[in-house]
Scaffold this active site. Structure first.
Site, PDB file in Angstrom:
ATOM      1  N   ARG A 104       0.890  -1.179   0.000  1.00  0.00           N
ATOM      2  CA  ARG A 104       0.000   0.000   0.000  1.00  0.00           C
ATOM      3  C   ARG A 104       0.922   1.220   0.000  1.00  0.00           C
ATOM      4  NH1 ARG A 104      -5.350   1.367   3.425  1.00  0.00           N
ATOM      5  NH2 ARG A 104      -6.072  -0.011   1.788  1.00  0.00           N
ATOM      6  N   HIS A 131      -7.276   0.691  -6.627  1.00  0.00           N
ATOM      7  CA  HIS A 131      -7.518  -0.156  -5.446  1.00  0.00           C
ATOM      8  C   HIS A 131      -8.188  -1.446  -5.936  1.00  0.00           C
ATOM      9  CE1 HIS A 131      -7.783  -1.274  -1.406  1.00  0.00           C
ATOM     10  NE2 HIS A 131      -8.629  -0.396  -0.916  1.00  0.00           N
ATOM     11  N   GLN A 134     -10.092  -4.008  -3.609  1.00  0.00           N
ATOM     12  CA  GLN A 134     -11.393  -3.551  -3.124  1.00  0.00           C
ATOM     13  C   GLN A 134     -12.485  -3.811  -4.159  1.00  0.00           C
ATOM     14  OE1 GLN A 134     -12.085  -2.068   0.086  1.00  0.00           O
ATOM     15  NE2 GLN A 134     -14.084  -2.753  -0.647  1.00  0.00           N
ATOM     16  N   ASP A 230     -17.070   7.050  -1.782  1.00  0.00           N
ATOM     17  CA  ASP A 230     -15.867   6.948  -0.952  1.00  0.00           C
ATOM     18  C   ASP A 230     -15.714   8.276  -0.213  1.00  0.00           C
ATOM     19  OD1 ASP A 230     -13.494   6.070   0.157  1.00  0.00           O
ATOM     20  OD2 ASP A 230     -12.356   6.039  -1.710  1.00  0.00           O
ATOM     21  N   CYS A 270     -16.261   1.477   0.487  1.00  0.00           N
ATOM     22  CA  CYS A 270     -15.091   0.644   0.809  1.00  0.00           C
ATOM     23  C   CYS A 270     -14.660   0.795   2.265  1.00  0.00           C
ATOM     24  CB  CYS A 270     -13.944   0.953  -0.149  1.00  0.00           C
ATOM     25  SG  CYS A 270     -13.355   2.645  -0.064  1.00  0.00           S
ATOM     26  N   ARG A 298     -13.337  -8.812   1.455  1.00  0.00           N
ATOM     27  CA  ARG A 298     -11.942  -8.518   1.124  1.00  0.00           C
ATOM     28  C   ARG A 298     -11.082  -9.748   1.424  1.00  0.00           C
ATOM     29  NH1 ARG A 298      -9.691  -3.365   1.116  1.00  0.00           N
ATOM     30  NH2 ARG A 298      -7.774  -4.485   0.642  1.00  0.00           N
TER      31      ARG A 298
HETATM   32  N1   CP Z   1     -11.126  -0.212   2.214  1.00  0.00           N
HETATM   33  C1   CP Z   1      -9.889  -0.262   2.685  1.00  0.00           C
HETATM   34  O1   CP Z   1      -8.920  -0.435   1.930  1.00  0.00           O
HETATM   35  O2   CP Z   1      -9.793  -0.137   4.049  1.00  0.00           O
HETATM   36  P1   CP Z   1      -8.464   0.144   4.853  1.00  0.00           P
HETATM   37  O3   CP Z   1      -7.964   1.513   4.430  1.00  0.00           O
HETATM   38  O4   CP Z   1      -8.875   0.119   6.305  1.00  0.00           O
HETATM   39  O5   CP Z   1      -7.448  -0.903   4.525  1.00  0.00           O
END
Ligand code: CP
Length: 315
Positions: A104, A131, A134, A230, A270, A298
């Site tokens: 990430r 992403h 997701q 989002d 998400c 997820r």
């Molecule tokens: N949706 C998502 O990626 O959540 P986090 O940022 O908590 O990993």
């Protein structure tokens, strides 16, 4: 096996997604039945976080342990990545010691550079641009709720002709929805404030055929099968927070927008969510919301993804 990364949604084919959704359903069933399934025994996943996370960390970490493997959790602050060790050197070293890497980070270029120098598969756990894990979970969740094929399996062919309404920022989630729509044959209705539009070049799609832009978020929601949004300010853009709160004020998914969608429309987010900003509490905590299934999924889809990248088509 050929080395395969998952850096953006378009890295896999529609046929590979059909396989992944089927595997995710089987793996989820095993989890629910407390059935041991350890295909990744002795395999190690390195997770590199340059941004905060709850769902991504827990889902990958719990998922890898459940598959019989183990996990190394790394952050910028506690590794040499935070002290300017070149990403290429880090990739060469880390990928000699583990079997799989999840990252990430900020720019997509960073994960692309890492992958180029990695001996093992690299998975995108969120970048500024995409992403994919997701959207993998979101599509699986949609199929769970709104249709399986005659054999009772989640089938991405059933996405054809469906409409997803995206309300809010033209961000990494919006870009990934556009990639998924182009690949799997559904439509995205996009409504963003002026100045926060999606950019076809950044989204990496070939044409504008799979999405339509609406000025008014209510129009984007009309007839949609799924309404999704989002946060107004994604990670890395916190300096713009005050400005965004003003500009995005009309892009709050409310009960009127949900009423404009199909009567059986689902709502997804998400997470984390800010009730009263991008979504009303009545919507996210209401009967059309499937956000908790979406979050749980997820883990199941990522277990299927890790199995596929490391072992290919098993089962
Ligand atoms: N949706 C998502 O990626 O959540 P986090 O940022 O908590 O990993």
């Amino acid at each position: 096996m050929t080395l395969q990364h998952y850096l953006q949604f378009s890295d896999l084919t529609a046929e590979e997604y059909a396989w992944l959704f089927r595997r995710a359903a089987i793996i989820k069933q095993k989890f629910k039945a407390y059935e041991k399934y350890h295909p990744l025994a002795d395999r190690t996943l390195a997770m590199i976080f340059e941004k905060a996370s709850t769902r991504t960390r827990v889902s990958f970490e719990a998922g890898m342990y459940q598959l019989g493997g183990s996990v190394v959790h790394l952050t910028t602050g506690d590794t040499q990545l935070g002290r300017a060790e070149p990403i290429e050197d880090s990739a060469k070293v880390i990928s000699r010691m583990v079997d799989l890497v999840m990252i990430r980070t900020f720019g997509q270029d960073k994960i692309e550079r890492f992958a180029k120098h990695s001996r093992v598969p690299v998975i995108n756990g969120l970048t500024n641009e995409f992403h994919p894990c997701q959207i993998l979970a979101d599509l699986f969740t949609f199929l769970e709720h709104r249709g399986a094929n005659a054999q009772g399996q989640p089938d991405p062919a059933l996405l054809k002709g469906k409409t997803v309404a995206w309300v809010g920022d033209g961000n990494n989630m919006a870009n990934t929805w556009l990639q998924a729509a182009e690949l799997l044959g559904f439509k995205v209705h996009v409504s963003t404030p002026t100045g926060y539009e999606v950019d076809q070049a950044v989204a990496g799609i070939r044409s504008g055929d799979s999405y339509k832009v609406f000025k008014d978020p209510m129009d984007a929601c009309r007839g949609a099968d799924l309404v999704t949004t989002d946060v107004w300010t994604s990670m890395g853009y916190e300096a713009e927070n005050e400005e965004r709160r003003k500009v995005f004020a009309n892009w709050c998914v409310d009960t009127e927008m949900m009423a404009a969608a199909r009567p059986d429309a689902l709502f997804m987010h998400c997470l984390p969510a800010h009730r009263g900003e991008e979504v009303e509490a009545e919507v996210i905590d209401g009967p059309q919301s499937v956000v908790w299934d979406e979050a749980e999924n997820r883990m199941h889809v990522q277990k299927a993804l890790m199995e596929y990248l490391l072992l290919g088509r098993v089962g």
